[in-house]
Write a protein that holds these residues in place. Structure first.
Motif, PDB file in Angstrom:
ATOM      1  N   ALA A 256      48.974  42.090  35.737  1.00 44.19           N
ATOM      2  CA  ALA A 256      50.108  41.376  36.314  1.00 44.19           C
ATOM      3  C   ALA A 256      49.652  40.064  36.942  1.00 44.19           C
ATOM      4  O   ALA A 256      50.306  39.020  36.799  1.00 44.19           O
ATOM      5  N   ALA A 257      48.513  40.107  37.645  1.00 49.09           N
ATOM      6  CA  ALA A 257      47.982  38.884  38.257  1.00 49.09           C
ATOM      7  C   ALA A 257      47.598  37.868  37.194  1.00 49.09           C
ATOM      8  O   ALA A 257      47.863  36.660  37.340  1.00 49.09           O
ATOM      9  N   GLN A 258      46.996  38.323  36.109  1.00 49.31           N
ATOM     10  CA  GLN A 258      46.603  37.411  35.035  1.00 49.31           C
ATOM     11  C   GLN A 258      47.811  36.800  34.351  1.00 49.31           C
ATOM     12  O   GLN A 258      47.736  35.672  33.834  1.00 49.31           O
ATOM     13  N   ARG A 259      48.938  37.507  34.362  1.00 45.82           N
ATOM     14  CA  ARG A 259      50.163  36.986  33.752  1.00 45.82           C
ATOM     15  C   ARG A 259      50.937  36.066  34.699  1.00 45.82           C
ATOM     16  O   ARG A 259      51.977  35.535  34.325  1.00 45.82           O
ATOM     17  N   GLY A 260      50.441  35.904  35.939  1.00 45.81           N
ATOM     18  CA  GLY A 260      51.056  34.936  36.841  1.00 45.81           C
ATOM     19  C   GLY A 260      51.754  35.501  38.047  1.00 45.81           C
ATOM     20  O   GLY A 260      52.339  34.746  38.833  1.00 45.81           O
ATOM     21  N   ALA A 261      51.725  36.820  38.237  1.00 47.49           N
ATOM     22  CA  ALA A 261      52.380  37.405  39.404  1.00 47.49           C
ATOM     23  C   ALA A 261      51.596  37.095  40.669  1.00 47.49           C
ATOM     24  O   ALA A 261      50.361  37.007  40.655  1.00 47.49           O
ATOM     25  N   THR A 262      52.305  36.918  41.767  1.00 49.24           N
ATOM     26  CA  THR A 262      51.679  36.871  43.082  1.00 49.24           C
ATOM     27  C   THR A 262      51.456  38.308  43.543  1.00 49.24           C
ATOM     28  O   THR A 262      52.331  39.155  43.364  1.00 49.24           O
ATOM     29  N   VAL A 263      50.294  38.571  44.108  1.00 44.64           N
ATOM     30  CA  VAL A 263      49.968  39.901  44.617  1.00 44.64           C
ATOM     31  C   VAL A 263      49.901  39.829  46.137  1.00 44.64           C
ATOM     32  O   VAL A 263      49.216  38.968  46.699  1.00 44.64           O
ATOM     33  N   LEU A 264      50.642  40.719  46.804  1.00 40.44           N
ATOM     34  CA  LEU A 264      50.664  40.781  48.257  1.00 40.44           C
ATOM     35  C   LEU A 264      50.209  42.167  48.692  1.00 40.44           C
ATOM     36  O   LEU A 264      50.745  43.175  48.208  1.00 40.44           O
ATOM     37  N   THR A 265      49.218  42.223  49.575  1.00 41.26           N
ATOM     38  CA  THR A 265      48.733  43.512  50.061  1.00 41.26           C
ATOM     39  C   THR A 265      49.015  43.650  51.543  1.00 41.26           C
ATOM     40  O   THR A 265      48.999  42.673  52.291  1.00 41.26           O
ATOM     41  N   VAL A 266      49.283  44.878  51.955  1.00 39.99           N
ATOM     42  CA  VAL A 266      49.497  45.197  53.363  1.00 39.99           C
ATOM     43  C   VAL A 266      48.409  46.173  53.796  1.00 39.99           C
ATOM     44  O   VAL A 266      48.233  47.231  53.175  1.00 39.99           O
ATOM     45  N   CYS A 267      47.661  45.800  54.833  1.00 38.76           N
ATOM     46  CA  CYS A 267      46.624  46.645  55.400  1.00 38.76           C
ATOM     47  C   CYS A 267      45.593  47.027  54.328  1.00 38.76           C
ATOM     48  O   CYS A 267      45.051  46.166  53.643  1.00 38.76           O
ATOM     49  N   SER A 268      45.335  48.310  54.138  1.00 41.16           N
ATOM     50  CA  SER A 268      44.283  48.749  53.218  1.00 41.16           C
ATOM     51  C   SER A 268      44.660  48.582  51.757  1.00 41.16           C
ATOM     52  O   SER A 268      43.849  48.867  50.872  1.00 41.16           O
ATOM     53  N   GLY A 269      45.861  48.096  51.468  1.00 40.12           N
ATOM     54  CA  GLY A 269      46.206  47.753  50.089  1.00 40.12           C
ATOM     55  C   GLY A 269      45.261  46.722  49.498  1.00 40.12           C
ATOM     56  O   GLY A 269      45.159  46.587  48.275  1.00 40.12           O
ATOM     57  N   ALA A 270      44.545  45.988  50.371  1.00 36.63           N
ATOM     58  CA  ALA A 270      43.587  44.992  49.898  1.00 36.63           C
ATOM     59  C   ALA A 270      42.490  45.627  49.046  1.00 36.63           C
ATOM     60  O   ALA A 270      41.916  44.971  48.166  1.00 36.63           O
ATOM     61  N   PHE A 271      42.179  46.913  49.301  1.00 42.67           N
ATOM     62  CA  PHE A 271      41.136  47.568  48.522  1.00 42.67           C
ATOM     63  C   PHE A 271      41.534  47.702  47.051  1.00 42.67           C
ATOM     64  O   PHE A 271      40.681  47.585  46.166  1.00 42.67           O
ATOM     65  N   LEU A 272      42.792  47.954  46.783  1.00 38.93           N
ATOM     66  CA  LEU A 272      43.246  48.019  45.398  1.00 38.93           C
ATOM     67  C   LEU A 272      43.135  46.645  44.742  1.00 38.93           C
ATOM     68  O   LEU A 272      42.712  46.530  43.586  1.00 38.93           O
ATOM     69  N   ALA A 273      43.523  45.592  45.476  1.00 42.00           N
ATOM     70  CA  ALA A 273      43.362  44.243  44.937  1.00 42.00           C
ATOM     71  C   ALA A 273      41.896  43.951  44.648  1.00 42.00           C
ATOM     72  O   ALA A 273      41.557  43.299  43.654  1.00 42.00           O
ATOM     73  N   GLY A 274      41.010  44.439  45.512  1.00 40.89           N
ATOM     74  CA  GLY A 274      39.586  44.254  45.284  1.00 40.89           C
ATOM     75  C   GLY A 274      39.103  44.973  44.036  1.00 40.89           C
ATOM     76  O   GLY A 274      38.312  44.435  43.252  1.00 40.89           O
ATOM     77  N   GLU A 275      39.571  46.198  43.822  1.00 43.04           N
ATOM     78  CA  GLU A 275      39.190  46.951  42.634  1.00 43.04           C
ATOM     79  C   GLU A 275      39.662  46.243  41.365  1.00 43.04           C
ATOM     80  O   GLU A 275      39.032  46.343  40.310  1.00 43.04           O
ATOM     81  N   ALA A 276      40.773  45.508  41.485  1.00 44.45           N
ATOM     82  CA  ALA A 276      41.286  44.760  40.338  1.00 44.45           C
ATOM     83  C   ALA A 276      40.581  43.419  40.160  1.00 44.45           C
ATOM     84  O   ALA A 276      40.928  42.658  39.247  1.00 44.45           O
ATOM     85  N   GLY A 277      39.612  43.123  41.018  1.00 40.54           N
ATOM     86  CA  GLY A 277      38.849  41.889  40.911  1.00 40.54           C
ATOM     87  C   GLY A 277      39.535  40.675  41.486  1.00 40.54           C
ATOM     88  O   GLY A 277      39.090  39.538  41.263  1.00 40.54           O
ATOM     89  N   LEU A 278      40.587  40.877  42.275  1.00 41.46           N
ATOM     90  CA  LEU A 278      41.376  39.749  42.767  1.00 41.46           C
ATOM     91  C   LEU A 278      40.816  39.131  44.041  1.00 41.46           C
ATOM     92  O   LEU A 278      41.274  38.058  44.450  1.00 41.46           O
ATOM     93  N   LEU A 279      39.852  39.789  44.685  1.00 34.31           N
ATOM     94  CA  LEU A 279      39.292  39.255  45.929  1.00 34.31           C
ATOM     95  C   LEU A 279      38.033  38.429  45.700  1.00 34.31           C
ATOM     96  O   LEU A 279      37.576  37.749  46.626  1.00 34.31           O
ATOM     97  N   ASP A 280      37.487  38.469  44.499  1.00 34.77           N
ATOM     98  CA  ASP A 280      36.232  37.764  44.237  1.00 34.77           C
ATOM     99  C   ASP A 280      36.386  36.262  44.467  1.00 34.77           C
ATOM    100  O   ASP A 280      37.312  35.623  43.936  1.00 34.77           O
ATOM    101  N   ASN A 281      35.495  35.715  45.294  1.00 33.02           N
ATOM    102  CA  ASN A 281      35.467  34.283  45.613  1.00 33.02           C
ATOM    103  C   ASN A 281      36.774  33.802  46.248  1.00 33.02           C
ATOM    104  O   ASN A 281      37.160  32.640  46.104  1.00 33.02           O
ATOM    105  N   ARG A 282      37.447  34.719  46.957  1.00 34.22           N
ATOM    106  CA  ARG A 282      38.695  34.373  47.644  1.00 34.22           C
ATOM    107  C   ARG A 282      38.580  34.758  49.109  1.00 34.22           C
ATOM    108  O   ARG A 282      37.816  35.656  49.484  1.00 34.22           O
ATOM    109  N   LYS A 283      39.366  34.095  49.948  1.00 28.01           N
ATOM    110  CA  LYS A 283      39.500  34.515  51.331  1.00 28.01           C
ATOM    111  C   LYS A 283      40.532  35.638  51.400  1.00 28.01           C
ATOM    112  O   LYS A 283      41.517  35.638  50.655  1.00 28.01           O
TER     113      LYS A 283
END
Length: 321
Positions: A98-125
Motif C-alpha cells: 500500500a505504501a509503495q502504491r502511494g498510500a500514507t501510513v499513520l501509526t499510533v503508539c506501538s503500531g510503528a513496529f508494524l511499519a518497521g517490519e514493512a521497511g517503512l522506517l528505514d532512513n526515516r524519522k
C-alpha cells in the motif's frame, strides 16, 4: 486528497488507539458540512474476531487486506508488539504494498513496529510511546527514533506516541490534507484541542494543573480576557490583594508555572488562532496578543511553536487549504 481510509488490525489490538482512528475518520459528519471518508476496518481474515487488549472485548474486521491497496491512508493502531510475537506476514506485505502504491501510513503508539517490519522506517524519522522507543531503535537501527515528540510527519509516513498523541497525529493529517477549518470542526466535535504541535514533549516533569483557588481563578480568567495589557507580577498581585512574593508562590503552586510563562503561553495560543482565522498584519496581531511588537512575537512564537508566524499562517491559515 484524503478519501479512502483503511485501518488494519492485529490480534490483541489496543481499543483506545483503534477508537481514536474510528473517531476521527470513521464517523459520518457530512451533515455538519464536513467531508466523509470511505472507512474500512481490515484484517488478514475478514469476519474472524480479533482479541483486544481489553478483557472480554473482540473486534471483527469486515474487510480483507486487499482494501489497503487503493487506500489513501492506512492507519495502524497499537498492539502489544514484542520480539517473540510473530506478525502475520500477509499484513506486513499488504502495508508495504500500500505504501509503495502511494498510500500514507499513520501509526499510533506501538503500531510503528508494524511499519518497521514493512521497511517503512528505514532512513526515516519516527516515534512511538516513550516506553518503547529503545526497543524500536534496537529493532530497526536504520530508523531515527525521536523519544520525546508527540508525532513525526515524514510526508507519507506519520508516526505518533502513545494514547492521546494519536489524536494529535490524526488531526494534524486532517489539517494538512483538508485544511484548518475541517480539522478544527472535527476537534470541536471531539472536545479536544484542535492542534498540539508535534514537537511538544511526550513527558513533562511538572504538568500544568487546574487552578483550584477561587481568587486566582478569577484573576486567570481576567488575564485571559485582557492579554493585550502589559501585565506585571506587581499589578497582578495588587489585583488579588497579595504581596508580590505571595502571589508568585501561590500562582506557581496552583498552575505549575510562573505568571510570565502562563501569559506567554496564552498569548501564543491567541496568536495561533488569529494567524489561522484572520489576515491581520503581524504588528497589529502582536499588539492584540500583548507582545507589543512583531519582533517579540516572532521570538516567542519560534521558541514555543518551532516555526515562524508567517510559516504557521502559510500552513494552517484558513486560506491555506
Amino acid at each position: 486528497m484524503l478519501s479512502k481510509v483503511s485501518v488494519v488490525l492485529n490480534d490483541r489490538l489496543a481499543m483506545f488507539e483503534f477508537g481514536v482512528v474510528c473517531e476521527v475518520f470513521g464517523l459520518d459528519r457530512t451533515a455538519d458540512g464536513l467531508p466523509g471518508f470511505d472507512f474500512r476496518v481490515c484484517g488478514a481474515e475478514p469476519g474472524k474476531p480479533l482479541n483486544s487488549s481489553s478483557p472480554g472485548i473482540s473486534v471483527t474486521p469486515q474487510y480483507g487486506l486487499e482494501e489497503l491497496l487503493d487506500s489513501d491512508l492506512v492507519a495502524i493502531p497499537a498492539f502489544p508488539f514484542s520480539a517473540g510475537m510473530a506478525l502475520d506476514q500477509s499484513i506486513v506485505d499488504a502495508v508495504r504494498d500500500a505504501a509503495q502504491r502511494g498510500a500514507t501510513v499513520l501509526t499510533v503508539c506501538s503500531g510503528a513496529f508494524l511499519a518497521g517490519e514493512a521497511g517503512l522506517l528505514d532512513n526515516r524519522k519516527c516515534t512511538t510511546h516513550w516506553r518503547y522507543v529503545d526497543q524500536l531503535a534496537q529493532r530497526f537501527p536504520l530508523a531515527t527514533v525521536d523519544p520525546d515528540v508527540l508525532y513525526v510527519d515524514e510526508g507519507n509516513l506519520i508516526t505518533s506516541a502513545g494514547t492521546a498523541a494519536g489524536i494529535d497525529a490524526c488531526l494534524h493529517l486532517v489539517r494538512r490534507e483538508l485544511g484548518s477549518t475541517v480539522a478544527n470542526a472535527v476537534a470541536r466535535r471531539m472536545v479536544v484541542p484542535p492542534q498540539r504541535d508535534g514537537g511538544q514533549r511526550q513527558f513533562i516533569e511538572r504538568p500544568v494543573v487546574d487552578c483550584s483557588s477561587d481568587s486566582l481563578s478569577e484573576t486567570l480568567n481576567w488575564m485571559g480576557e485582557q492579554l493585550e495589557l502589559p501585565h506585571t507580577v506587581e499589578s497582578l498581585a495588587a489585583r488579588t490583594a497579595m504581596s508580590t512574593r505571595t502571589f508568585a508562590r501561590r500562582f506557581a503552586a496552583e498552575t505549575g508555572t510562573t505568571p510570565v510563562k502562563w501569559l506567554t503561553g496564552q498569548r501564543i495560543l491567541l496568536a495561533k488562532q488569529l494567524l489561522e482565522d484572520t489576515d491581520m498584519d503581524l504588528e497589529t496581531l502582536a499588539n492584540r496578543c500583548g507582545f507589543g511588537s512583531g519582533a517579540l512575537l516572532r521570538h516567542h512564537f519560534q521558541r514555543l511553536v518551532g516555526i515562524a508566524p508567517a510559516e504557521y499562517r502559510r500552513r494552517f491559515g484558513a486560506r491555506a487549504s
